[in-house]
Scaffold this active site. Structure first.
Site, PDB file in Angstrom:
ATOM      1  N   HIS A  16     -24.884   4.393  16.877  1.00 14.48           N
ATOM      2  CA  HIS A  16     -23.470   4.236  17.264  1.00 14.48           C
ATOM      3  C   HIS A  16     -22.622   5.398  16.764  1.00 14.48           C
ATOM      4  O   HIS A  16     -21.598   5.230  16.098  1.00 14.48           O
ATOM      5  CB  HIS A  16     -22.923   2.899  16.739  1.00 14.48           C
ATOM      6  N   SER A  58     -10.903  -7.145  36.156  1.00 13.82           N
ATOM      7  CA  SER A  58     -10.202  -6.715  34.938  1.00 13.82           C
ATOM      8  C   SER A  58      -9.197  -5.619  35.245  1.00 13.82           C
ATOM      9  O   SER A  58      -9.549  -4.558  35.770  1.00 13.82           O
ATOM     10  CB  SER A  58     -11.215  -6.204  33.898  1.00 13.82           C
ATOM     11  N   ASP A 109     -18.792  -1.881  16.840  1.00 12.50           N
ATOM     12  CA  ASP A 109     -19.706  -0.842  16.347  1.00 12.50           C
ATOM     13  C   ASP A 109     -19.601   0.437  17.162  1.00 12.50           C
ATOM     14  O   ASP A 109     -20.073   1.488  16.737  1.00 12.50           O
ATOM     15  CB  ASP A 109     -21.153  -1.337  16.279  1.00 12.50           C
TER      16      ASP A 109
END
Length: 372
Positions: A96, A220, A270
């Protein structure tokens, strides 16, 4: 090849990178597996189990790192582990990097070859090593959200499933990938009222089919979210851009408009988080309050259920570990999806999303690892 498995040192991280079944497969293939003593204890894997599978228990973690050609971890190296990185080592783990410039710099400075689970792809463009942990985190999100809604934990005292004569709680899931899909299905199973948002109509259609009428799906956009948040008890952020920093789809103004005592669970934390008001927390102190809203933003959620998540992770990673152990160069040259997992090589960032997040340019991974 020597494969090293150190104990995870991230806060309350109880997973381990290989199970005895994985160790056995590697040793049968002629490789040596060095496991730090006690590394599997949090996942109910004892040192005797490791030895029975053919692994070698090593008491000194520095020896595990120092003697290994390939180190397999679950979570990214912490600052205390940076000194163990070196230029003749391959690291295979969740990294990450888009959300962690310090770690990116440490990997580049060490010269290590860093292969990230979360950017390895399959033939269909999926993320086979991220998927099982996304599934775990998605299924956990309604559970931890429901607990955080309890009044004694700072929540508004809503029971997600409601009771006879009382409306159920409203769960809004932003992002309908693996984590979001599993979060929505589990929330629906708890008899909550569930709304899922995504920009991909294809994944929304899939959730419609799986939800059997129990889940509302919406496209969305800012307009829709602005109106939904005022009637949201639990908002689950599950937006993913592979390798890159997560965009702030949920703004601070949206969070401020949520009811007092409502809850945000940001699974994407993360990768920097998809909710503007989230910052990473730990299992030791998982929540904080902002704008009257409880925020749960633990960066290693699956670490809380290691008995399940360790085994699910090894099932996914083992075929790739076996290929790498048979030869790093040939493995990367023969599998474009595995090559996509290379995030840092020879001191250079090789993932476009990571490079963009830190204002840098990326190098060609195939050229640096000799896979072109």
């Amino acid at each position: 090849m020597r494969i090293g498995v150190p104990t995870e040192v991230k806060d309350h991280e109880f997973r381990v990178a290989l199970t005895p079944a994985g160790i056995r497969e590697l040793t049968l293939a002629g490789h040596e597996v060095l496991v730090h003593s006690g590394a599997g204890a949090g996942s109910a894997i004892g040192d005797r189990d490791v030895e029975a599978a053919g692994g070698r228990i090593v008491s000194d973690v520095d020896e595990v790192w120092g003697e290994s050609d390939l180190v397999c971890k679950v979570k990214e190296p912490t600052p205390e582990e940076y000194r163990r990185l070196r230029d003749d080592l391959t690291l295979f783990a969740f990294l990450h990097l888009a959300a962690d410039e310090a770690l990116t710099d440490a990997l580049c400075e060490s010269g290590v070859l860093a292969v990230a689970y979360e950017t390895v792809t399959d033939a269909d463009g999926g993320l086979p090593l991220l998927a099982p942990m996304s599934e775990v985190a998605g299924r956990m999100a309604p559970q931890v959200g429901a607990a955080s809604l309890e009044r004694e934990r700072g929540g508004r005292g809503v029971l997600l499933g409601g009771v006879s004569g009382i409306s159920p709680g409203h769960v809004v899931v932003v992002g309908a990938g693996t984590a979001g899909r599993h979060a929505a299905l589990l929330a629906a199973g708890l008899q909550a009222r569930v709304t899922v948002l995504d920009i991909d109509l294809g994944v929304l259609r899939a959730i419609d089919a799986l939800g059997d009428g129990r889940i509302t799906t919406l496209h969305s956009n800012r307009w829709t979210l602005d109106r939904l948040v005022e009637d949201t008890d639990l908002l689950i952020g599950a937006v993913l851009v592979p390798g890159a920093r997560a965009p702030h789809v949920v703004t601070e103004e949206m969070v401020a408009a949520m009811p007092d005592g409502s809850v945000v669970v940001d699974i994407a934390v993360d990768q920097g988080g998809c909710v503007a008001t989230t910052h990473m927390t730990t299992h030791a102190a998982p929540t904080y309050l902002e704008h009257g809203v409880v925020h749960y933003a633990v960066g290693n959620m699956p670490g809380a259920v290691p008995h399940t998540s360790t085994r699910a992770l090894t099932i996914a990673t083992l075929p790739y570990v076996l290929r790498l152990a048979d030869g790093i160069g040939p493995a990367l040259a023969g599998d474009p999806g595995l090559l996509a997992g290379v995030n840092v090589a020879q001191g250079e960032i090789t993932n476009d999303g990571v490079a963009s997040a830190h204002g840098r340019t990326s190098a060609d991974a195939a050229t640096l690892v000799g896979a072109s």
